[in-house]
Design a protein around this motif. Structure first.
Motif, mmCIF file in Angstrom:
data_model
loop_
_atom_site.group_PDB
_atom_site.id
_atom_site.type_symbol
_atom_site.label_atom_id
_atom_site.label_comp_id
_atom_site.label_asym_id
_atom_site.label_seq_id
_atom_site.Cartn_x
_atom_site.Cartn_y
_atom_site.Cartn_z
ATOM 1 N N ASP A 1 3.145 -4.206 -5.589
ATOM 2 C CA ASP A 1 4.366 -3.636 -4.999
ATOM 3 C C ASP A 1 4.150 -2.277 -4.335
ATOM 4 O O ASP A 1 4.778 -1.974 -3.336
ATOM 5 N N ARG A 2 3.284 -1.460 -4.889
ATOM 6 C CA ARG A 2 3.067 -0.122 -4.326
ATOM 7 C C ARG A 2 2.192 -0.150 -3.083
ATOM 8 O O ARG A 2 2.199 0.777 -2.291
ATOM 9 N N GLY A 3 1.391 -1.171 -2.953
ATOM 10 C CA GLY A 3 0.508 -1.266 -1.801
ATOM 11 C C GLY A 3 -0.644 -0.278 -1.901
ATOM 12 O O GLY A 3 -1.022 0.173 -2.979
ATOM 13 N N TRP A 4 -1.186 0.058 -0.751
ATOM 14 C CA TRP A 4 -2.305 1.002 -0.651
ATOM 15 C C TRP A 4 -1.720 2.391 -0.685
ATOM 16 O O TRP A 4 -1.272 2.937 0.318
ATOM 17 N N ASP A 5 -1.691 2.977 -1.871
ATOM 18 C CA ASP A 5 -1.009 4.244 -2.087
ATOM 19 C C ASP A 5 -1.740 4.998 -3.195
ATOM 20 O O ASP A 5 -2.200 4.370 -4.151
ATOM 21 N N PRO A 6 -1.836 6.332 -3.101
ATOM 22 C CA PRO A 6 -2.531 7.080 -4.155
ATOM 23 C C PRO A 6 -1.932 6.872 -5.552
ATOM 24 O O PRO A 6 -2.628 7.006 -6.550
ATOM 25 N N SER A 7 -0.661 6.522 -5.625
ATOM 26 C CA SER A 7 -0.039 6.302 -6.933
ATOM 27 C C SER A 7 -0.337 4.909 -7.500
ATOM 28 O O SER A 7 -0.018 4.621 -8.649
ATOM 29 N N SER A 8 -0.952 4.038 -6.702
ATOM 30 C CA SER A 8 -1.311 2.701 -7.177
ATOM 31 C C SER A 8 -2.489 2.796 -8.133
ATOM 32 O O SER A 8 -3.404 3.590 -7.931
ATOM 33 N N ASP A 9 -2.457 1.973 -9.147
ATOM 34 C CA ASP A 9 -3.581 1.882 -10.075
ATOM 35 C C ASP A 9 -4.447 0.706 -9.616
ATOM 36 O O ASP A 9 -4.326 -0.407 -10.119
ATOM 37 N N LEU A 10 -5.288 0.968 -8.630
ATOM 38 C CA LEU A 10 -6.090 -0.105 -8.038
ATOM 39 C C LEU A 10 -7.096 -0.686 -9.022
ATOM 40 O O LEU A 10 -7.410 -1.872 -8.958
ATOM 41 N N ALA A 11 -7.576 0.129 -9.980
ATOM 42 C CA ALA A 11 -8.523 -0.391 -10.977
ATOM 43 C C ALA A 11 -7.844 -1.450 -11.834
ATOM 44 O O ALA A 11 -8.419 -2.507 -12.115
ATOM 45 N N SER A 12 -6.614 -1.200 -12.250
ATOM 46 C CA SER A 12 -5.878 -2.201 -13.033
ATOM 47 C C SER A 12 -5.549 -3.420 -12.188
ATOM 48 O O SER A 12 -5.629 -4.548 -12.660
ATOM 49 N N TRP A 13 -5.152 -3.186 -10.948
ATOM 50 C CA TRP A 13 -4.826 -4.297 -10.058
ATOM 51 C C TRP A 13 -6.049 -5.192 -9.856
ATOM 52 O O TRP A 13 -5.954 -6.409 -9.851
ATOM 53 N N TRP B 1 -4.417 -8.250 1.813
ATOM 54 C CA TRP B 1 -3.382 -7.591 2.604
ATOM 55 C C TRP B 1 -3.298 -6.137 2.168
ATOM 56 O O TRP B 1 -3.125 -5.855 0.985
ATOM 57 N N PHE B 2 -3.419 -5.240 3.119
ATOM 58 C CA PHE B 2 -3.212 -3.820 2.862
ATOM 59 C C PHE B 2 -1.888 -3.424 3.502
ATOM 60 O O PHE B 2 -1.682 -3.653 4.694
ATOM 61 N N THR B 3 -1.003 -2.844 2.718
ATOM 62 C CA THR B 3 0.237 -2.267 3.263
ATOM 63 C C THR B 3 0.199 -0.782 2.960
ATOM 64 O O THR B 3 -0.053 -0.385 1.829
ATOM 65 N N TYR B 4 0.425 0.030 3.981
ATOM 66 C CA TYR B 4 0.334 1.478 3.803
ATOM 67 C C TYR B 4 1.115 2.172 4.907
ATOM 68 O O TYR B 4 1.433 1.589 5.934
ATOM 69 N N SER B 5 1.408 3.447 4.668
ATOM 70 C CA SER B 5 2.116 4.222 5.687
ATOM 71 C C SER B 5 1.123 5.142 6.385
ATOM 72 O O SER B 5 0.041 5.431 5.868
ATOM 73 N N ALA B 6 1.511 5.623 7.544
ATOM 74 C CA ALA B 6 0.655 6.524 8.312
ATOM 75 C C ALA B 6 0.368 7.799 7.532
ATOM 76 O O ALA B 6 -0.677 8.426 7.713
ATOM 77 N N VAL B 7 1.273 8.170 6.644
ATOM 78 C CA VAL B 7 1.089 9.363 5.814
ATOM 79 C C VAL B 7 -0.168 9.221 4.946
ATOM 80 O O VAL B 7 -0.848 10.203 4.670
ATOM 81 N N GLN B 8 -0.469 7.990 4.535
ATOM 82 C CA GLN B 8 -1.638 7.749 3.687
ATOM 83 C C GLN B 8 -2.936 7.751 4.489
ATOM 84 O O GLN B 8 -4.012 7.653 3.920
ATOM 85 N N ARG C 1 -9.709 10.600 -5.301
ATOM 86 C CA ARG C 1 -8.773 10.348 -6.412
ATOM 87 C C ARG C 1 -8.628 8.862 -6.720
ATOM 88 O O ARG C 1 -7.777 8.491 -7.522
ATOM 89 N N GLY C 2 -9.423 8.015 -6.065
ATOM 90 C CA GLY C 2 -9.444 6.604 -6.424
ATOM 91 C C GLY C 2 -8.821 5.637 -5.440
ATOM 92 O O GLY C 2 -8.729 4.448 -5.728
ATOM 93 N N LEU C 3 -8.383 6.131 -4.285
ATOM 94 C CA LEU C 3 -7.800 5.225 -3.300
ATOM 95 C C LEU C 3 -8.919 4.575 -2.492
ATOM 96 O O LEU C 3 -9.225 4.933 -1.343
ATOM 97 N N LYS C 4 -9.603 3.653 -3.168
ATOM 98 C CA LYS C 4 -10.696 2.897 -2.574
ATOM 99 C C LYS C 4 -10.807 1.585 -3.327
ATOM 100 O O LYS C 4 -10.339 1.456 -4.463
ATOM 101 N N LEU C 5 -11.410 0.611 -2.673
ATOM 102 C CA LEU C 5 -11.453 -0.730 -3.244
ATOM 103 C C LEU C 5 -12.757 -1.411 -2.858
ATOM 104 O O LEU C 5 -13.143 -1.391 -1.695
ATOM 105 N N HIS C 6 -13.418 -1.994 -3.847
ATOM 106 C CA HIS C 6 -14.574 -2.856 -3.541
ATOM 107 C C HIS C 6 -14.185 -4.276 -3.921
ATOM 108 O O HIS C 6 -13.557 -4.510 -4.938
#
Length: 176
Positions: free
Chosen positions: A39-51, A64-71, A122-127
């Motif tokens: 639900d949060r998408g590609w966002d610094p507040s997302s817990d990508l490790a848990s996802w 699918w990556f959903t994100y805003s230009a701010v990110q 801060r962890g906003l990355k994905l392998h």
């Protein structure tokens, strides 16, 4: 006329049952769409490790990556070293649209980073490790944004409910 209708129904049921038995009752593993971060998408507040935990990616799936230009943008990099150090000096590709659908067309590992170094650190990355299409899928938790259906496990009955339903209908046509 009723007898020919019953005979036709019987033939159809025999074909269906033969198909189910011939295929071992296994469902074909469908290609899946993975919405990164749910639900949060590609966002610094997302817990990508848990996802990412327990999730499998196969050839033919899409992420699918959903994100805003701010990110910022999303960079795809070539190596584990670039990924771990958040090195954006030589990206393979920059994604800039805010909604990216990336097909996983071949096996291997793909690395995605936030184009903002502070977010990346801060962890906003994905392998993503892309596995072969043929191997069986492992069931994923229910927190999958409604895009994934579980696949049969090793404990799935030979053909399951469809086979049993077919047998009941066949017995009805035969007249038991």
């Amino acid at each position: 006329m009723a007898a020919s209708g019953r005979l036709y129904g019987l033939v159809v049921m025999v074909v269906v049952v033969a198909f189910l038995v011939g295929h071992g009752g296994q469902k074909v593993a469908a290609e899946m769409d993975h919405v990164v971060g749910s639900d949060r998408g590609w966002d610094p507040s997302s817990d990508l490790a848990s996802w990412l935990s327990g999730r499998e990616f196969r050839v033919g799936d899409k992420i699918w990556f959903t994100y805003s230009a701010v990110q910022g943008r999303i960079a795809e990099v070539k190596s584990k070293e670039e990924y771990e150090s958040c090195d954006l000096s030589n990206p393979i590709k920059m994604y800039t649209d805010g909604l990216e659908v990336i097909s996983l067309a071949e096996e291997g590992i793909r690395y995605f980073l936030s184009s903002k170094p502070e977010n990346c650190k801060r962890g906003l990355k994905l392998h993503v490790e892309v596995m072969p299409k043929e191997s069986p899928r492992i069931e994923v938790s229910s927190d999958s944004a409604g895009f994934e259906a579980p696949s049969p496990s090793a404990s799935t009955p030979l053909v399951g409910g469809s086979f049993m339903l077919s047998l009941v209908v066949l017995a009805f046509y035969v007249g038991f």
